[in-house]
Each structure stands twice: as structure tokens, then as C-alpha cells.
Design a protein around this motif. Structure first.
Motif, PDB file in Angstrom:
ATOM      1  N   ALA A  64       0.631  -1.076   0.102  1.00 40.75           N
ATOM      2  CA  ALA A  64       0.001   0.017  -0.272  1.00 40.75           C
ATOM      3  C   ALA A  64       0.765   1.357  -0.021  1.00 40.75           C
ATOM      4  O   ALA A  64       0.527   2.245  -0.556  1.00 40.75           O
ATOM      5  CB  ALA A  64      -1.086   0.025   1.281  1.00 40.75           C
ATOM      6  N   VAL A  65       1.839   1.243   0.892  1.00 46.07           N
ATOM      7  CA  VAL A  65       2.828   2.419   0.865  1.00 46.07           C
ATOM      8  C   VAL A  65       3.241   2.460  -0.618  1.00 46.07           C
ATOM      9  O   VAL A  65       3.425   3.581  -1.276  1.00 46.07           O
ATOM     10  CB  VAL A  65       4.072   2.122   1.664  1.00 46.07           C
ATOM     11  CG1 VAL A  65       5.043   3.298   1.545  1.00 46.07           C
ATOM     12  CG2 VAL A  65       3.530   2.171   3.305  1.00 46.07           C
ATOM     13  N   ALA A  66       3.927   1.579  -1.242  1.00 47.57           N
ATOM     14  CA  ALA A  66       4.493   1.576  -2.397  1.00 47.57           C
ATOM     15  C   ALA A  66       3.657   2.146  -3.534  1.00 47.57           C
ATOM     16  O   ALA A  66       3.766   2.486  -4.761  1.00 47.57           O
ATOM     17  CB  ALA A  66       4.969   0.138  -2.768  1.00 47.57           C
TER      18      ALA A  66
ATOM     19  N   LEU B 224      -5.261   4.472   4.689  1.00 46.17           N
ATOM     20  CA  LEU B 224      -5.571   3.362   5.443  1.00 46.17           C
ATOM     21  C   LEU B 224      -5.345   2.059   4.981  1.00 46.17           C
ATOM     22  O   LEU B 224      -5.983   1.963   3.954  1.00 46.17           O
ATOM     23  CB  LEU B 224      -6.920   3.551   6.292  1.00 46.17           C
ATOM     24  CG  LEU B 224      -7.323   2.620   7.359  1.00 46.17           C
ATOM     25  CD1 LEU B 224      -6.491   2.778   8.512  1.00 46.17           C
ATOM     26  CD2 LEU B 224      -8.806   2.951   7.722  1.00 46.17           C
ATOM     27  N   VAL B 225      -4.463   1.105   5.699  1.00 45.71           N
ATOM     28  CA  VAL B 225      -4.548  -0.213   5.355  1.00 45.71           C
ATOM     29  C   VAL B 225      -5.367  -1.048   6.086  1.00 45.71           C
ATOM     30  O   VAL B 225      -4.962  -1.378   7.510  1.00 45.71           O
ATOM     31  CB  VAL B 225      -3.291  -0.722   5.222  1.00 45.71           C
ATOM     32  CG1 VAL B 225      -3.186  -2.005   4.389  1.00 45.71           C
ATOM     33  CG2 VAL B 225      -2.329   0.209   4.413  1.00 45.71           C
TER      34      VAL B 225
ATOM     35  N   HIS C 281      -8.222   4.194   0.954  1.00 47.67           N
ATOM     36  CA  HIS C 281      -8.579   2.925   1.761  1.00 47.67           C
ATOM     37  C   HIS C 281      -8.110   1.820   1.274  1.00 47.67           C
ATOM     38  O   HIS C 281      -8.893   1.624   0.048  1.00 47.67           O
ATOM     39  CB  HIS C 281      -9.949   3.251   2.143  1.00 47.67           C
ATOM     40  CG  HIS C 281     -10.183   2.280   3.605  1.00 47.67           C
ATOM     41  ND1 HIS C 281     -11.466   2.248   4.368  1.00 47.67           N
ATOM     42  CD2 HIS C 281      -9.393   1.403   4.122  1.00 47.67           C
ATOM     43  CE1 HIS C 281     -11.372   1.258   5.348  1.00 47.67           C
ATOM     44  NE2 HIS C 281     -10.212   0.850   5.187  1.00 47.67           N
ATOM     45  N   PHE C 282      -7.285   0.953   1.631  1.00 45.48           N
ATOM     46  CA  PHE C 282      -7.079  -0.270   1.166  1.00 45.48           C
ATOM     47  C   PHE C 282      -7.473  -1.276   2.136  1.00 45.48           C
ATOM     48  O   PHE C 282      -7.292  -1.132   3.344  1.00 45.48           O
ATOM     49  CB  PHE C 282      -5.370  -0.478   0.819  1.00 45.48           C
ATOM     50  CG  PHE C 282      -5.088   0.598  -0.282  1.00 45.48           C
ATOM     51  CD1 PHE C 282      -4.778   0.049  -1.599  1.00 45.48           C
ATOM     52  CD2 PHE C 282      -4.587   1.870  -0.110  1.00 45.48           C
ATOM     53  CE1 PHE C 282      -4.527   0.988  -2.684  1.00 45.48           C
ATOM     54  CE2 PHE C 282      -4.277   2.838  -0.941  1.00 45.48           C
ATOM     55  CZ  PHE C 282      -4.189   2.403  -2.277  1.00 45.48           C
TER      56      PHE C 282
ATOM     57  N   GLN D  88      -1.670  -8.140  -3.081  1.00 48.55           N
ATOM     58  CA  GLN D  88      -2.400  -8.527  -1.781  1.00 48.55           C
ATOM     59  C   GLN D  88      -2.694  -7.376  -0.918  1.00 48.55           C
ATOM     60  O   GLN D  88      -3.448  -7.568   0.075  1.00 48.55           O
ATOM     61  CB  GLN D  88      -1.011  -8.726  -1.067  1.00 48.55           C
ATOM     62  CG  GLN D  88      -0.150 -10.040  -1.150  1.00 48.55           C
ATOM     63  CD  GLN D  88      -1.135 -11.200  -1.187  1.00 48.55           C
ATOM     64  OE1 GLN D  88      -1.553 -11.455  -0.199  1.00 48.55           O
ATOM     65  NE2 GLN D  88      -0.921 -11.929  -2.154  1.00 48.55           N
ATOM     66  N   ILE D  89      -3.362  -6.405  -1.972  1.00 51.36           N
ATOM     67  CA  ILE D  89      -4.130  -5.134  -1.407  1.00 51.36           C
ATOM     68  C   ILE D  89      -5.468  -4.860  -2.449  1.00 51.36           C
ATOM     69  O   ILE D  89      -4.906  -5.180  -3.573  1.00 51.36           O
ATOM     70  CB  ILE D  89      -3.610  -4.063  -1.050  1.00 51.36           C
ATOM     71  CG1 ILE D  89      -2.529  -3.523  -2.394  1.00 51.36           C
ATOM     72  CG2 ILE D  89      -2.683  -4.230   0.038  1.00 51.36           C
ATOM     73  CD1 ILE D  89      -1.916  -2.155  -2.273  1.00 51.36           C
TER      74      ILE D  89
END
Lengths: 244, 244
Positions: free
Chosen positions: B41-43, B191-192, B208-209, B235-236
Motif C-alpha cells: 500500500a505504501v508503494a 489506511l490499510v 483506503h486499502f 495483496q491489497i
């Protein structure tokens, strides 16, 4: 500098160092990432529209565990995996991986010395993930894997092998082992090497991916592995195809 | 059907069921996949060219463990993570995750009740991963996290929170807890949510993930989670943005 092909001994040493007190990884962690990498390689080459039914063939050792993790992720990715696992591993983590697949309603062929169920499953599969024998396999091939390798080789289905194609010697390659009367080596279309490719697959001519994006740089440098760069958040990277 | 926002009790129940004898997952497995999802998610939102320096803030509990896994994967992805972890968790798996980061030469700020090192690190970071408090946090915020939340909130840096932004109540959201004199809640940009979003983030207005691609379909159906489809091998999955 091209990637290093490693011996069986070094492969074992790297695994041990990753998991000893100073490496600090658990088998569960490494197997999760290795199996995820294998599932990604299948998904990269064989799209789920055309190759939906994946027969995941698992041996009794750690490579079988990688296969079970891959089967679960393939199920999550929208494939229809089926598991052939005639000799389930006896270790606790192997059993837990099996339960995780069962909870996802992934069919597991009945364990039996007969290969009828395998024949039937091969007829209704689009691609095979070969997680039967890993880098410590030495031959000969014991039943029911002898008959299984014959059926798999004869099926004509595309094969993705994990780490070392089943029946190949980890160092001398596809003619290095005495497998037993009429037992063939597998000739995969795709190979997923884990951590670093093994000496025996130096002349593998198919599509070749590397997985195991968990090797610390210091370890890669120590052993001069010359690992390639992975892109983005991928868990696999494709290696240049060998011109034979 | 839109996704279900779950209570603290149900979140705990799902975690327990995933890891009990019938769920069969180990904490190591789930944490590996959760932390990988956070790193992805950051990436996805903050490219490593412009946002290379990620300050990963870890609490002492399981969410801190997710943060350590994320830090390791971010390092693998080519980011420069630094870990702020003033109260390292005492459990074995937490310590192992810390060692794995140390083996990758990821800097860890010295544990200290002073926040000088944190101030300094904030000045040389591009984005923050907030893995401080998880869904079982109840307040008040104890030192040094009280001072840390003030500094993080004041830094102006973009924040990615794991599961529940630190300081928010898992059910009633950002004004639900008594944090202590002058301690702010964090207001993340991203947000994850793991497994399923929590009731308290219903009105979260940022990107939002969802992560946690390991919930068996049968479990998702039993609890009517209405989980969205993930794409490919991701994965997200991003959830629709809430219009406030």
C-alpha cells in the motif's frame, strides 16, 4: 555479473543461516513467501481464463509445503487448484498448510498407491505445478511417485517446476540421477528457482523465474549470489533465457 | 453489497478462528502477509523516487509486528525504512522480526523515553507508516507514545495507518477515546485495513486499502464480510473512497 548457480551444499547452508538464531526467519515465513512466489509465477505465465485448473503436485518434504502454500494463493487468485499429495508430510507445519487448503475447499486427491485419481485429475487440468522433489532429493523414485512422474510426463500439460524439476539432480541436472526403471525426469516449461538457482538447472531452456525476495543483501554479497533486481513489489523476477 | 465494517469483538474472533486448530494459520504466516500488504500500500501511493525514506512507527503489540514485516519488505522494494520502536515487544516472534530488520541493515532508533531521535528522524523522512496501536488499544496513551503522537501529528508528513489510525477507537472512531492531555489522534492520508475494515473507520475519508488476502471464502460468507475482489496476484485492493 550474472547470477550464481549454487550447489546443494550452499543451498542448504543458506536455508540454515536464514533460519538459525542469527537469521531469525521461521520456516513458516519463508515457505509463505516461497509459495507466494510460485503462485505468482504460475499467474504470470498462465492466465486464469485459459489455464484455470492447476494440478499442484506435492512431495512429502518442504517443497511439498511450498506447493501447498502456492495452491492456497492460486485459489485466492481465482484459479481452481487441485492437490495431488500421495504422501502427506508428517510435520506439524505441513499438516497446518493442508488444513488451510481444506478450509478453502481446495480438493485434495485421495492418498492412495493407485494412480487412477491422478490420471483422472490430469485429464481435467490445464497446467501442473511440480512441487514433488526438492534440492535434497537423491533418487531412486519410490512408489507412487515413479508411476506419477510417468503419467505427468506423458500428459503433455505445461509444467511449472519449483526450484529443481522433479527427477533432476540438483548439481548435475537432468541426467544425473538413477531414478529407476522407465521413470522419466520432468521437462518443465517454467522453473521457479528459490533463493538462487541451483547448478543442475544451468542449462534449463524454458522461462526461468527467481523467487525468495527475503535474502538480506549482506548474505547475497557474502555468497556472491549476484541476485537481479526485482521490480516494484513483485515477489518474482524473470531471469534471462538461456540460449542452448 | 458493500463491505462490512466489523466490531472489535468480531475482529478478535476472526483472528482467533484463523489461528486456532481448525483455522491452522500461524501468527507468523498472517503477519507476513499483513505486513507485505502494508508495504504494498505504501508503494502503491508513495513512489520510491519521491518518498524514499519511510519512518515505520511500531507499537509493542502485534500491529508493531506488522510494521516490522512491512519495514523489511519496503527495504526489499528499494525504500529506505527507519524504525521507531520505543517499546519493543517482548514476544519471541517480535524479536525475530526485529533481528530480520537488523540483518537487512534497517536502522532502528535507540529506545529511549526522550523523543529527540524521533524528532530528528521525522525531519529526514518522507512518509510515515503508523503501526503503533491496533484494534485492541483502549487508551490512555502512555509515554513515550503521547509525545510521539504529538510530534508525528505535527510533522506534516503523509501518514499511512495500519488497520486503525493510532488514537482512534476501533468502534467509535476518532473521538472515541480519552487519550490524555493534548494527545492528538493521527489523521492519516492512507489506511490499510486488515481482514475487514473496523467500525471506527467508517468515515475515514482518505485512500483506503484492504489487505489480508487469506480469509477463506467460507469464513467471509459466515460473517457476511462482503469482501471485494482483489486483482491478479495483488495483496491489497482499494476500497471506494467515502464521500463525507
Amino acid at each position: 555479473m550474472s547470477i550464481r548457480y549454487i550447489s546443494s551444499k550452499l543451498a542448504q547452508q543458506i536455508d540454515e543461516q536464514l533460519m538459525n538464531a542469527s537469521g531469525a526467519f521461521s520456516l513458516d515465513q519463508l515457505m509463505e513467501l516461497a509459495g507466494l512466489a510460485c503462485a505468482q509465477a504460475v499467474a504470470k505465465v498462465y492466465n486464469k481464463g485459459k489455464y484455470n485448473r492447476v494440478l499442484v503436485c506435492c512431495g512429502p518434504g518442504n517443497q511439498g509445503g511450498d506447493g501447498l502454500v502456492a495452491a492456497r494463493h492460486l485459489g485466492m487468485f481465482g484459479y481452481k487448484p487441485t492437490i495431488y499429495m500421495p504422501k502427506p508430510g508428517s510435520k506439524d507445519h505441513y499438516k497446518r498448510l493442508q488444513t488451510q487448503c481444506e478450509n478453502m475447499s481446495i480438493p485434495i486427491l485421495p492418498p492412495s498407491s493407485s494412480t487412477d485419481a491422478l490420471s483422472h485429475a490430469l485429464n481435467s487440468s490445464d497446467v501442473i505445478l511440480d512441487a514433488i522433489f526438492g534440492f535434497s532429493f537423491k533418487g531412486p523414485v519410490r512408489p507412487p511417485f515413479d508411476a506419477a512422474l510417468k503419467l505427468i510426463a506423458r500428459s503433455g500439460l505445461p509444467i511449472v517446476s519449483v526450484d529443481i524439476p522433479s527427477g533432476w539432480d540438483v548439481e548435475t541436472g537432468k541426467e544425473g540421477l538413477e531414478l529407476g526403471e522407465g521413470v522419466p525426469v520432468l521437462e518443465p516449461d517454467v522453473l521457479v528457482s528459490l533463493t538462487s538457482p541451483k547448478e543442475g538447472v544451468r542449462e534449463f531452456g524454458g522461462r526461468h523465474f527467481l523467487g525468495g525476495r527475503f535474502v538480506p543483501r549482506s548474505m547475497a554479497e557474502k555468497y556472491e549470489l549476484n541476485l537481479p533486481e526485482y521490480a516494484g513489489h513483485e515477489q518474482i523476477v524473470e531471469l534471462p533465457r538461456v540460449k542452448l
